[in-house]
Design a protein around this motif. Structure first.
Motif, PDB file in Angstrom:
ATOM      1  N   SER A  44       0.850  -1.204   0.000  1.00 52.38           N
ATOM      2  CA  SER A  44       0.000   0.000   0.000  1.00 52.38           C
ATOM      3  C   SER A  44       0.876   1.240   0.000  1.00 52.38           C
ATOM      4  CB  SER A  44      -0.897   0.016   1.237  1.00 52.38           C
ATOM      5  OG  SER A  44      -1.831  -1.032   1.170  1.00 52.38           O
ATOM      6  N   THR A  45       1.917   1.226   0.816  1.00 56.69           N
ATOM      7  CA  THR A  45       2.849   2.344   0.882  1.00 56.69           C
ATOM      8  C   THR A  45       3.624   2.486  -0.422  1.00 56.69           C
ATOM      9  OG1 THR A  45       3.071   1.921   3.224  1.00 56.69           O
ATOM     10  CG2 THR A  45       4.790   3.259   2.219  1.00 56.69           C
ATOM     11  N   VAL A  49      -1.563   0.070  -6.360  1.00 58.27           N
ATOM     12  CA  VAL A  49      -2.722   0.188  -7.255  1.00 58.27           C
ATOM     13  C   VAL A  49      -2.718   1.464  -8.089  1.00 58.27           C
ATOM     14  CG1 VAL A  49      -4.146  -1.214  -5.712  1.00 58.27           C
ATOM     15  CG2 VAL A  49      -4.231   1.273  -5.537  1.00 58.27           C
ATOM     16  N   TYR A  50      -1.779   2.374  -7.816  1.00 59.80           N
ATOM     17  CA  TYR A  50      -1.747   3.637  -8.558  1.00 59.80           C
ATOM     18  C   TYR A  50      -0.913   3.543  -9.825  1.00 59.80           C
ATOM     19  CZ  TYR A  50      -3.790   5.588  -4.376  1.00 59.80           C
ATOM     20  OH  TYR A  50      -4.640   5.839  -3.337  1.00 59.80           O
ATOM     21  N   ARG A 136      -8.775  -0.521   6.004  1.00 59.03           N
ATOM     22  CA  ARG A 136      -8.771   0.931   5.801  1.00 59.03           C
ATOM     23  C   ARG A 136      -8.720   1.289   4.325  1.00 59.03           C
ATOM     24  NH1 ARG A 136      -5.329   5.211   5.748  1.00 59.03           N
ATOM     25  NH2 ARG A 136      -3.658   3.757   5.251  1.00 59.03           N
ATOM     26  N   THR A 137      -7.972   0.536   3.545  1.00 63.96           N
ATOM     27  CA  THR A 137      -7.841   0.866   2.122  1.00 63.96           C
ATOM     28  C   THR A 137      -8.769   0.048   1.234  1.00 63.96           C
ATOM     29  OG1 THR A 137      -6.067  -0.740   1.838  1.00 63.96           O
ATOM     30  CG2 THR A 137      -5.400   1.530   2.325  1.00 63.96           C
ATOM     31  N   GLY A 252      -4.220  10.439   8.484  1.00 60.10           N
ATOM     32  CA  GLY A 252      -5.051   9.426   7.812  1.00 60.10           C
ATOM     33  C   GLY A 252      -4.266   8.205   7.364  1.00 60.10           C
ATOM     34  N   ILE A 255       1.284   6.857   4.895  1.00 63.18           N
ATOM     35  CA  ILE A 255       1.963   7.096   3.606  1.00 63.18           C
ATOM     36  C   ILE A 255       2.394   8.548   3.421  1.00 63.18           C
ATOM     37  CG2 ILE A 255      -0.186   7.363   2.283  1.00 63.18           C
ATOM     38  CD1 ILE A 255       1.255   5.911  -0.045  1.00 63.18           C
ATOM     39  N   ARG A 256       1.532   9.502   3.811  1.00 62.07           N
ATOM     40  CA  ARG A 256       1.901  10.909   3.566  1.00 62.07           C
ATOM     41  C   ARG A 256       3.058  11.319   4.480  1.00 62.07           C
ATOM     42  NH1 ARG A 256      -3.261  13.222   0.811  1.00 62.07           N
ATOM     43  NH2 ARG A 256      -4.657  11.465   1.109  1.00 62.07           N
ATOM     44  N   PRO A 274       1.714   9.479  -5.813  1.00 63.58           N
ATOM     45  CA  PRO A 274       0.905   9.554  -7.035  1.00 63.58           C
ATOM     46  C   PRO A 274      -0.299  10.467  -6.829  1.00 63.58           C
ATOM     47  CG  PRO A 274       0.489   7.472  -5.898  1.00 63.58           C
ATOM     48  CD  PRO A 274       1.594   8.159  -5.145  1.00 63.58           C
ATOM     49  N   LYS A 275      -0.537  11.374  -7.745  1.00 69.04           N
ATOM     50  CA  LYS A 275      -1.750  12.177  -7.694  1.00 69.04           C
ATOM     51  C   LYS A 275      -2.955  11.262  -7.846  1.00 69.04           C
ATOM     52  CE  LYS A 275      -0.497  16.738  -9.408  1.00 69.04           C
ATOM     53  NZ  LYS A 275      -0.888  17.738 -10.411  1.00 69.04           N
ATOM     54  N   PRO A 276      -4.061  11.511  -7.155  1.00 69.88           N
ATOM     55  CA  PRO A 276      -4.427  12.759  -6.475  1.00 69.88           C
ATOM     56  C   PRO A 276      -3.903  12.903  -5.052  1.00 69.88           C
ATOM     57  CG  PRO A 276      -6.253  11.240  -6.305  1.00 69.88           C
ATOM     58  CD  PRO A 276      -5.195  10.551  -7.142  1.00 69.88           C
ATOM     59  N   LEU A 277      -3.070  11.971  -4.562  1.00 65.20           N
ATOM     60  CA  LEU A 277      -2.571  12.081  -3.191  1.00 65.20           C
ATOM     61  C   LEU A 277      -1.602  13.249  -3.093  1.00 65.20           C
ATOM     62  CD1 LEU A 277      -1.791   8.331  -2.388  1.00 65.20           C
ATOM     63  CD2 LEU A 277      -3.932   9.583  -1.983  1.00 65.20           C
ATOM     64  N   LEU A 278      -1.978  14.241  -2.319  1.00 71.93           N
ATOM     65  CA  LEU A 278      -1.109  15.392  -2.134  1.00 71.93           C
ATOM     66  C   LEU A 278      -0.177  15.112  -0.962  1.00 71.93           C
ATOM     67  CD1 LEU A 278      -3.760  18.223  -2.559  1.00 71.93           C
ATOM     68  CD2 LEU A 278      -2.124  17.363  -4.260  1.00 71.93           C
TER      69      LEU A 278
ATOM     70  N   VAL B  79      -7.961   5.261  -9.655  1.00 70.02           N
ATOM     71  CA  VAL B  79      -7.340   5.809  -8.445  1.00 70.02           C
ATOM     72  C   VAL B  79      -6.267   6.848  -8.756  1.00 70.02           C
ATOM     73  CG1 VAL B  79      -7.845   3.902  -6.857  1.00 70.02           C
ATOM     74  CG2 VAL B  79      -5.759   3.832  -8.218  1.00 70.02           C
ATOM     75  N   SER B  80      -5.625   6.749  -9.935  1.00 65.58           N
ATOM     76  CA  SER B  80      -4.553   7.687 -10.286  1.00 65.58           C
ATOM     77  C   SER B  80      -5.073   8.800 -11.186  1.00 65.58           C
ATOM     78  CB  SER B  80      -3.461   6.986 -11.094  1.00 65.58           C
ATOM     79  OG  SER B  80      -2.731   6.122 -10.297  1.00 65.58           O
ATOM     80  N   THR B  81      -4.739  10.015 -10.851  1.00 65.43           N
ATOM     81  CA  THR B  81      -5.118  11.141 -11.700  1.00 65.43           C
ATOM     82  C   THR B  81      -4.590  10.958 -13.121  1.00 65.43           C
ATOM     83  OG1 THR B  81      -5.101  12.602  -9.787  1.00 65.43           O
ATOM     84  CG2 THR B  81      -4.951  13.650 -11.945  1.00 65.43           C
ATOM     85  N   HIS B  83      -4.130   8.284 -14.802  1.00 64.55           N
ATOM     86  CA  HIS B  83      -4.955   7.334 -15.554  1.00 64.55           C
ATOM     87  C   HIS B  83      -6.317   7.943 -15.887  1.00 64.55           C
ATOM     88  CE1 HIS B  83      -2.426   3.849 -13.632  1.00 64.55           C
ATOM     89  NE2 HIS B  83      -1.731   4.604 -14.459  1.00 64.55           N
ATOM     90  N   TYR B 106      -7.923   4.427  -2.980  1.00 63.41           N
ATOM     91  CA  TYR B 106      -7.346   3.300  -2.254  1.00 63.41           C
ATOM     92  C   TYR B 106      -6.869   3.873  -0.912  1.00 63.41           C
ATOM     93  CZ  TYR B 106      -4.497  -0.707  -0.970  1.00 63.41           C
ATOM     94  OH  TYR B 106      -3.949  -1.776  -0.287  1.00 63.41           O
ATOM     95  N   GLN B 107      -5.868   4.725  -0.922  1.00 65.20           N
ATOM     96  CA  GLN B 107      -5.573   5.504   0.267  1.00 65.20           C
ATOM     97  C   GLN B 107      -6.723   6.495   0.470  1.00 65.20           C
ATOM     98  OE1 GLN B 107      -3.102   5.141   2.377  1.00 65.20           O
ATOM     99  NE2 GLN B 107      -1.739   3.774   1.228  1.00 65.20           N
ATOM    100  N   PRO B 108      -7.204   6.635   1.699  1.00 67.74           N
ATOM    101  CA  PRO B 108      -8.281   7.602   1.948  1.00 67.74           C
ATOM    102  C   PRO B 108      -7.895   9.001   1.451  1.00 67.74           C
ATOM    103  CG  PRO B 108      -7.939   6.204   3.870  1.00 67.74           C
ATOM    104  CD  PRO B 108      -6.829   5.886   2.913  1.00 67.74           C
ATOM    105  N   LEU B 109      -8.838   9.673   0.812  1.00 72.09           N
ATOM    106  CA  LEU B 109      -8.567  10.971   0.195  1.00 72.09           C
ATOM    107  C   LEU B 109      -8.982  12.122   1.108  1.00 72.09           C
ATOM    108  CD1 LEU B 109      -9.898  10.186  -3.404  1.00 72.09           C
ATOM    109  CD2 LEU B 109      -7.502  10.263  -2.633  1.00 72.09           C
ATOM    110  N   ASP B 113      -7.201  16.683  -1.901  1.00 70.10           N
ATOM    111  CA  ASP B 113      -6.877  15.696  -2.947  1.00 70.10           C
ATOM    112  C   ASP B 113      -7.984  15.687  -4.007  1.00 70.10           C
ATOM    113  OD1 ASP B 113      -4.666  14.710  -1.460  1.00 70.10           O
ATOM    114  OD2 ASP B 113      -5.813  13.033  -0.632  1.00 70.10           O
ATOM    115  N   LEU B 117      -7.910  16.617  -7.903  1.00 70.80           N
ATOM    116  CA  LEU B 117      -8.262  15.659  -8.957  1.00 70.80           C
ATOM    117  C   LEU B 117      -9.169  16.320  -9.995  1.00 70.80           C
ATOM    118  CD1 LEU B 117      -8.653  12.725 -10.138  1.00 70.80           C
ATOM    119  CD2 LEU B 117     -10.544  12.493  -8.507  1.00 70.80           C
TER     120      LEU B 117
END
Lengths: 299, 299
Positions: A44-45, A49-50, A136-137, A252, A255-256, A274-278, B79-81, B83, B106-109, B113, B117
């Motif tokens: 996950s880290t 999946v991204y 959680r994920t 949350g 990872i961040r 990976p976006k959208p994860l800021l 999940v990826s911007t 994609h 996947y990771q909570p947004l 975020d 997106l």
């Protein structure tokens, strides 16, 4: 293959939203030489999946090339069984030693869906498979009964469980209850770094660790203390790191925070997620820097 | 482009875990000739996130070819911007008229975020975009404030909201509150078929309907009654279908039930859902057949 001890889950850093091969390779080398017992790439880290199929394949190729014989576990999760099976084949070709599979979902899954997923995937590969329970994920929680069913499948070698109950007696009973319904060759590994000492003391064979993927040393201290039976030292080191676990909870998940650490110590470029994860904002990054500096985790 | 009225979301049936092009094309033709106001291909019910990039592209090509001028909305979630942006470009090339985007996670947004997106995707396309709030599948719930922020973005034309509160006055207040913070050209559409009459009466412009994607006639009856102001008839027809809504709830959402219906009436082959999603078992299929027969929904 028996998965036990400390399994380190590194980030898969990106640069301009593409795989940062150089940073990733350097981190795998660091982990391979750190003394961890296995490396979990594309967990996950590791943004499993991204990434595209091609990026996943390339990441596992790099990890296999750089892991210097340390067993390499490759994450293969995807919402479609057909894609998971492709990723399993790709990972084997790329040199992975074992596979990690969470029941990634979009439509909520039933227990029969999840059992079917593991049945299909374990029959399509001859690599060992780690069953990954990450409510959680994935939005899916395994029942103990389902642990028992999937653990009977061929190739299943370990179950990666979320954190254990806080109370030591309850934690031990929890791990014992899982142990009672899975074959003896299947190991149990705890996730959720804050639960590491508690999980190992409760009888988990392994710690699947996010922290170890970026900063292996403090995770090795906890694991080694627990394995030599020095529960007090393991608990003390885990408790000492509470400010870091608090940051994980505050943001949350881990990872961040580990991305901010990796960027701070120059092991990834900003923004490596990976976006959208800021990534964290500047204020949160300052908090992270203070905490890891105060804890002596970085020079 | 103004999205209003009845938007029908068909399944994307598979055969041997691959796109069943023939069944899909035939269903699009049926929908195009049924009188629905738009067709939503590759929605949640259309298994958007389960398909490969190539399968998505091909499905939208087929839908564009067969939709006979009925506006075509294409789901582009991932999940990826990066994609999502690829899917948006592919859908436009394939002939889609608008795009539907849920913040698949996947990771909570975080809210930032999700805003990022939509900002990235709407600036990468010139097609109209429907913002899709589906907490059940994404694990993310929009705040009203976030509706307001994303609705200001260029190209956003509609918000697809989950069900409205049961009480009519509360439902009206809910829709009014969203309306108050979005531009006047952005429409609001209700999802959750059980809420159709309530949502339309509460002031929603559109009904994004799963039922209509497989059985458009009863959905058209509800929509037309609501639009001619005959609230009693809309409510009565929606209430009459309660046994069907109960099946949706019983099976964790509508997709498995409409797949069973499509398979029962010969519009898809068994098993048409992407693995690991299992179709209903034989007993549950009998329940479905009884309900749709009793309700006069199938011959």
């Amino acid at each position: 293959m028996k998965i036990a001890g400390l399994s380190a889950f590194p980030l898969t850093p990106l640069v301009d939203d593409r795989l940062d091969e150089e940073s990733f390779a350097a981190q795998i080398v660091r982990l391979a030489r750190s003394g961890v017992d296995s490396i979990g790439a594309l967990g996950s880290t590791g943004s499993c999946v991204y990434l595209s199929r091609e990026e996943r394949h390339r990441a596992i190729e790099i990890a296999a090339e750089m892991s210097e014989g340390v067993p390499l576990i490759a994450g293969i999760g995807a919402v479609s069984t057909s894609h998971v099976i492709q990723h399993a084949a790709d990972a084997q070709l790329a040199g992975a030693d074992a596979l990690l599979l969470a029941p990634v979902s979009y439509q909520p899954l039933t227990e029969d869906d999840v059992y079917g997923l593991y049945a299909d995937v374990t029959s399509a590969t001859d690599l060992p498979v780690v069953v990954y329970d990450n409510p959680r994920t994935t939005g899916f929680s395994f029942s103990h009964e389902l642990y028992g069913r999937v653990a009977q499948l061929p190739n299943v070698v370990s179950i990666k469980i979320p954190g254990v109950p806080e109370d030591p007696t309850t934690a031990r009973a929890h791990v014992d209850a899982i142990r009672a319904i899975i074959p003896s060759h299947v190991t149990i590994g705890v996730s959720g770094d804050a639960f590491a000492a508690a999980g190992l003391q409760a009888g988990c064979d392994a710690w699947y660790s996010v922290l170890a993927g970026t900063l292996p040393e403090p995770a090795l201290r906890i694991t080694r203390a627990a394995h030599r039976g020095d529960d007090a030292a393991a608990t003390a080191e885990c408790a000492r790191l509470q400010p870091l676990w608090d940051l994980f909870a505050q943001h949350g998940g881990s990872i961040r925070v580990v991305a901010a650490i990796a960027e701070h110590v120059g092991r990834a470029q900003r923004s490596c997620l990976p976006k959208p994860l800021l990534g964290l904002d500047d204020e949160a990054r300052e908090d992270v820097t203070h905490v890891i500096t105060d804890l002596g985790l970085v020079p």
